[in-house]
Each structure stands twice: as C-alpha cells, then as structure tokens.
Design a protein around this motif. Sequence first.
Motif, PDB file in Angstrom:
ATOM      1  N   ALA A 103      -2.580  23.634  41.479  1.00 48.72           N
ATOM      2  CA  ALA A 103      -3.763  23.842  40.660  1.00 48.72           C
ATOM      3  C   ALA A 103      -5.124  23.769  41.588  1.00 48.72           C
ATOM      4  O   ALA A 103      -6.123  24.620  41.454  1.00 48.72           O
ATOM      5  CB  ALA A 103      -3.959  22.570  39.969  1.00 48.72           C
ATOM      6  N   LEU A 104      -5.142  23.190  42.806  1.00 45.63           N
ATOM      7  CA  LEU A 104      -6.353  23.049  43.685  1.00 45.63           C
ATOM      8  C   LEU A 104      -6.259  24.281  44.396  1.00 45.63           C
ATOM      9  O   LEU A 104      -7.217  24.732  44.853  1.00 45.63           O
ATOM     10  CB  LEU A 104      -6.177  21.817  44.574  1.00 45.63           C
ATOM     11  N   ALA A 105      -5.149  24.669  44.921  1.00 47.22           N
ATOM     12  CA  ALA A 105      -5.147  26.123  45.554  1.00 47.22           C
ATOM     13  C   ALA A 105      -5.651  27.253  44.756  1.00 47.22           C
ATOM     14  O   ALA A 105      -6.316  27.813  45.228  1.00 47.22           O
ATOM     15  CB  ALA A 105      -3.761  26.221  46.115  1.00 47.22           C
ATOM     16  N   PHE A 106      -5.047  27.153  43.661  1.00 46.74           N
ATOM     17  CA  PHE A 106      -5.804  28.564  42.502  1.00 46.74           C
ATOM     18  C   PHE A 106      -7.158  28.045  42.494  1.00 46.74           C
ATOM     19  O   PHE A 106      -7.997  29.154  42.206  1.00 46.74           O
ATOM     20  CB  PHE A 106      -4.815  28.278  41.467  1.00 46.74           C
ATOM     21  N   TYR A 107      -7.621  26.993  42.139  1.00 41.70           N
ATOM     22  CA  TYR A 107      -9.144  26.684  41.890  1.00 41.70           C
ATOM     23  C   TYR A 107      -9.864  27.310  43.239  1.00 41.70           C
ATOM     24  O   TYR A 107     -10.958  27.826  43.061  1.00 41.70           O
ATOM     25  CB  TYR A 107      -9.256  25.334  41.624  1.00 41.70           C
ATOM     26  N   LYS A 108      -9.353  26.896  44.227  1.00 38.23           N
ATOM     27  CA  LYS A 108     -10.281  27.229  45.412  1.00 38.23           C
ATOM     28  C   LYS A 108     -10.273  28.875  45.471  1.00 38.23           C
ATOM     29  O   LYS A 108     -11.300  29.338  46.187  1.00 38.23           O
ATOM     30  CB  LYS A 108      -9.406  26.642  46.675  1.00 38.23           C
ATOM     31  N   SER A 109      -9.268  29.552  45.218  1.00 39.77           N
ATOM     32  CA  SER A 109      -9.102  30.928  45.148  1.00 39.77           C
ATOM     33  C   SER A 109      -9.766  31.520  44.186  1.00 39.77           C
ATOM     34  O   SER A 109     -10.089  32.783  44.049  1.00 39.77           O
ATOM     35  CB  SER A 109      -7.746  31.612  45.278  1.00 39.77           C
ATOM     36  N   GLY A 110     -10.431  30.838  43.161  1.00 43.10           N
ATOM     37  CA  GLY A 110     -11.269  31.146  42.139  1.00 43.10           C
ATOM     38  C   GLY A 110     -10.439  31.454  40.666  1.00 43.10           C
ATOM     39  O   GLY A 110     -10.931  32.025  39.965  1.00 43.10           O
ATOM     40  N   ASN A 111      -9.160  31.224  41.054  1.00 43.48           N
ATOM     41  CA  ASN A 111      -8.274  31.503  39.534  1.00 43.48           C
ATOM     42  C   ASN A 111      -8.236  30.360  38.847  1.00 43.48           C
ATOM     43  O   ASN A 111      -7.570  29.516  38.727  1.00 43.48           O
ATOM     44  CB  ASN A 111      -6.985  32.083  40.028  1.00 43.48           C
ATOM     45  N   GLN A 112      -9.381  30.160  37.794  1.00 41.93           N
ATOM     46  CA  GLN A 112      -9.543  28.808  37.019  1.00 41.93           C
ATOM     47  C   GLN A 112      -8.293  28.962  35.998  1.00 41.93           C
ATOM     48  O   GLN A 112      -8.028  28.007  35.964  1.00 41.93           O
ATOM     49  CB  GLN A 112     -10.872  29.051  36.418  1.00 41.93           C
TER      50      GLN A 112
END
Length: 654
Positions: free
Chosen positions: A308-317
């Motif tokens: 979840a953190l990795a995707f949030y950092k990549s902008g994929n909310q």
Amino acid sequence: MGIPLSFKNTEGTCEIVPLVRLTLLLLALCFQSFGHASESNHKSAQTALHILDYLSVDYGGTVFLEKVINESEYKEQLEFSKQAVTLLKELPENPSKPSLLEQAKLITGQIQSKTPAELVRETAQNLRREIIEVYRVPVAPDNNPDLKLAANLFSQNCAKCHGPEGYGDGPDSEHHFPRPANFHDIARMGQRNVFGFYNTITLGVSGTAMESHPELSDDERWSLAFYVSNLRNSSEYIQQGRKYWEGRAYRGPVPNLTTLAALTSNDVSVNYGEKTRAVYAYLRAYPEALAIVKHSTLQFATEQLDKALAFYKSGNQTRSLRFSVDAYLEGFDPMEISLDNLDKNLRLEIEREMRKLRQLISNGSPVTSVEENINHTKALLSQADELLRAGKLSATGAFFSSFFILLREGIEGMLMLAAIITLAVRSGHHQLLKYVHAGLGGALFLGAITLMLSIWLVDISGAQREITEGVTALIASAMLIYVGFWLHDKANALSWNKFLHDRVSMALEKKMIWALALISFFAIYREVFESVLFYQALWVQVSDTSSPALWNGFFAAAMTLFTVGWLLFRLGIKLPLGLFFASTSVFLGIMAVVFAGQGISALQDANIVTSSPVSFFALPMLGIHPTLQTLLGQIAVICILALCYRLPYRRQAG
C-alpha cells in the motif's frame, strides 16, 4: 550434522570426547568469524547463535542434580559459554548490548553453578531470540525451500556419513569420532530448530567430520536444513499434519517461514499442542502450502501495508487503498477474536490505526503521514504476532471466551426471536410460528453449510465476510422497521380489535408472515455467521486439554440464551396486550437502529461505504461507531421510526 559429544562403542560403553576437539572448534569458529572484515559482525552473531543452540541441547547431558556426570563435556560447555561472551563483545555497539552481555555471563554463571539444564536452556534460548531481534540476524530463507532438491543434496553430500535415511549409519560412519548425528533421535532433534541445522551446514563443526558447505548456495543450505529437520517424521504423520492444516485444527497464528525455521518441535508441542506440531512437520515438508492460506496471517497484513505504501508513493491511490483494505480484512480481521482474548486494547488500537490509514489514503494525505501511520501499524502488528505466537488459553480462559462469544452474538437474535414468538401467540396467530421456525431452521442450516464450506471447501475472504454481515444486518433493519411500525399501529386496543374483527387484510397478514420469517432468518443467520468465524479463530487458541472447556462454555451460553428467551416469553404472555405491543414495538425499533449501524460499519470495513471518522464514542454492541456514515445512518433510521410511529396518532386525531 550436529555435535554428538559422546557415543556408544561396539561394546556399548560410553566414550568421552577429547577436550582437544573444543580447542580446534573454538579456533575454527574464531577464524570463520574474522576471516572477512565486511562480514565479521554477521558471522560473530551467527556463531554466537550457533553456540547458544548447542548449549541448549548438550548441556543437559553433563549435569544431573547439581552433579557433573561428564567432566569432559561439562568443561566443553563452560568454554562454549565463555566464547559466546567474547563473540558478543565484538558485535557493534547497541543500547541492548550490555543486557545481552549480562545474559551471556549469566549462562556462564549458571553452568559454573551446575544449574539444572532446563533453566540454562531457557536463558540461552531467550538470549538467542534477543540477539536475532537486536542485530536483525536473518533466521529464515528468502524463498520457499526446495525439498526435492534437498533430497538429492542429502544423497550426494550427507548419506555417506549419516546414512541414506539419516540414522547416522552411513558407510563412512564407522571411521568418524564422534559418530555422525542420528536425525531420528527424538530427544535431541526435538530441541533443534531448522535455523540451527542451517548454521551447522554453513559453519560446520570443527573437530568432527561435519564440514562446512560453502559450495552450496544459501537457498540450497536452507532446503537441506528443512529436509534433515523432518527426517524423523513418517509420511503418515506428515499427512496427518496436512489434514490438521487444511482443517485449521491447529493453535496460534498461521505459521510462516520464520516460525517454521525458528521454533523447535518441542517448542511447538509445549506451546501449541501435538496437532500444531504435526502441522509444522507437514509445512516443513511442503512449505509451498503456506501460500494457500497465507492471507490469514498477520505477516500478510504487514506485507499488504508495504505494498500500500509503495503504490501510494508511486501515485497509485486506488491500488494503495485496495492493499490497505486487504491488510485489514484478510490479514488482521481473522485474528481479532484471538487477540481480544490476550490484549483487547491492542486489538482496538490496531483496528483504529488501520481505519485511519484508509481515510488518509482516500483523502490524498501527504506521503509522510501515510508512511508514519503504516510504520506505527506494523509495529503494533508485530506486538500482536508475538502475543499470538506465545499466547495460549487456559481451560478457564477457553470456557469464558466461548461463553461470552455465543452470549454476545446470540443475545440479539434470542431477544427478537422471543418477541416474535410471543407476538404470534398473543395475537392468536399460532400458524405464524411455523414460518418463524422455518426462518430459524433455515438460518441454522445455512450456518452449518457456511461452517463446512469455510473449513473444507472454500475460504471466505474478509470482504465476503463483511459484505455478508453488512447486507444481512441492513435487511434485518428494514424488516424490523416494518414490523415495529405494524406493532405500534396495533398497540392501541381499538386498532387491534378492529384488525381482529375486520380481518381487513389477508394481504397484510401475508406481508407479516414473510416479514416475520425474514427477520427470523436474517437476524439469526447473521449471528450464526459471525459466531462461526469467531469460534474458528478461538479454536486455534486452545490446546487439546482445554478444548473441552470451550465446548462447556458453548453449552452454558446456549442454556443461558434459552433461559433468557423462555423468561421473556413468559413475561410477554402476562403483559397487558397494549403494553406488550408497545414495548415490543420499541424494542424492535431499537434493534433496527443497532443493525443499521452494524451493517454500515461492516460495509465500511469492506470499503463499500466511505468511512469518515468523527470525534464520538464507540459502542459496537449497539452499532455505534465513530464515523459520520454510521451515525447518519442510525439517525436516519430513528427519523423514519419517529415518522412511522406518529402516523397512528395522526389517523386517530383525524
């Protein structure tokens, strides 16, 4: 593999290992620890763990009733303990290092005092765990071990000494002193963990024929360690473990590679029982089976939070939110009831933080806020995992946990059932009882089917659980609003007499038949569905000896519910007709409000309904949750009930 410090010769007399082997071993360990400066810290920690492992296993054969029974081996164990202190001194500075050194010195003092083996073993194992945690020593493989490959490796590298089946009777075994380890020795092997075997394969044992195997890759050494750790278990025993695993008839959290490698068979047996030991044997033979139900572990929750953190950092909310939901529903939610039995406050804090995370992601909060929440939640999950791994319920704990689960889940259904049955009897519509009983029977039957499906055929996902609970609660709430209004409308004696004499509405009566049957079904099935899930989680927390107490708690709660229902029925029969209808109407209205809050909350957990936290108290038993949506939903139901209950008075006034 291992350090067999004595053996039986052909005449059966016990031979003593020369002390010179200790000197050679310690010199070799020192050279191995300091051979490469870049790896010295890791090697020192690994070697210290290696020594502590052998102290745990071998010290018991040197002292009995505070008397030395094997002088040579006793001196060897004492030197081992001193070497562990030396190795710990060479580790990098750490706030916990002084405490580790004190514990290591304590072990030396215990051996000098000829302390009983069990106490020395406990101290050594505690120190091992702390070294692993403080210096983050990897104690599990990065990949699933390949047991087919390991069988070939054993045949090529080990069978000549240990024998083709691991009995220590290979063709070269007669030439070695001490004799190679017998992997079928129940007493010794029960005290060894997979990580200990991995260390032996990696470091070897100087002064014996056991050599290190640097030519093998790390994955190969782990695979071989898993293989030899399981040689003493028969294929029948392993298949029995498979049945327990697939039927979830084991205790504690779902095993992972770390626990499989770190816990000894004795640890598992003592803390979790023989069924769980069989499960561990099966999983060590077939570690790929971990992937099948991996979602029920707290480790899985941690992994989902990382994603979840990795995707949030990549902008994929969107994907970040999905993984945060999975972390709760698939990783944490199934373990809630087990954690409740050990630390309810910790369970509530984790639940609160995971709900907060979903809100942060939905609102597009700064990455730092999301990362801070995830790190805090992961730390809480780690605490929970430790509690669950070590926790076990006593017979008393099992009884009261079982008692209150059924009482808590069943009281709502029993109250409504008693009210509905009394309603049918008081109104003279005894024919309604068969429909009420049909709804009850259907709910119990479907509950039994749900139990069988969840154990043997399919795994009910977290989202499916929450959606089922949410939808059934909301349907029951709607039915309760309708029946409550109908009862309130008939509470007035004139209205009731008119209804009885005119028989105005067979259509209304048919609607009531369906409404009562549906309430019986949905209200009871929801409670049965939740109880099935809670008892599944509770079952893994009890041992074979405390499981009868679980059933006693279940039957005691069932008798309590039956008694409560009977008393309510008798009370309802004696109440004046108008008062009975009025009080039942109010009760069903209250339950409609409760179910509305519980249903919306369940759909929020499934991420079907948005969750907006507000500053308000929580009382889950009454469906009160501190979110805007649940509170507005309950207020809406209250407004609908108020409006409906006003209609009879307006008709009378008109």
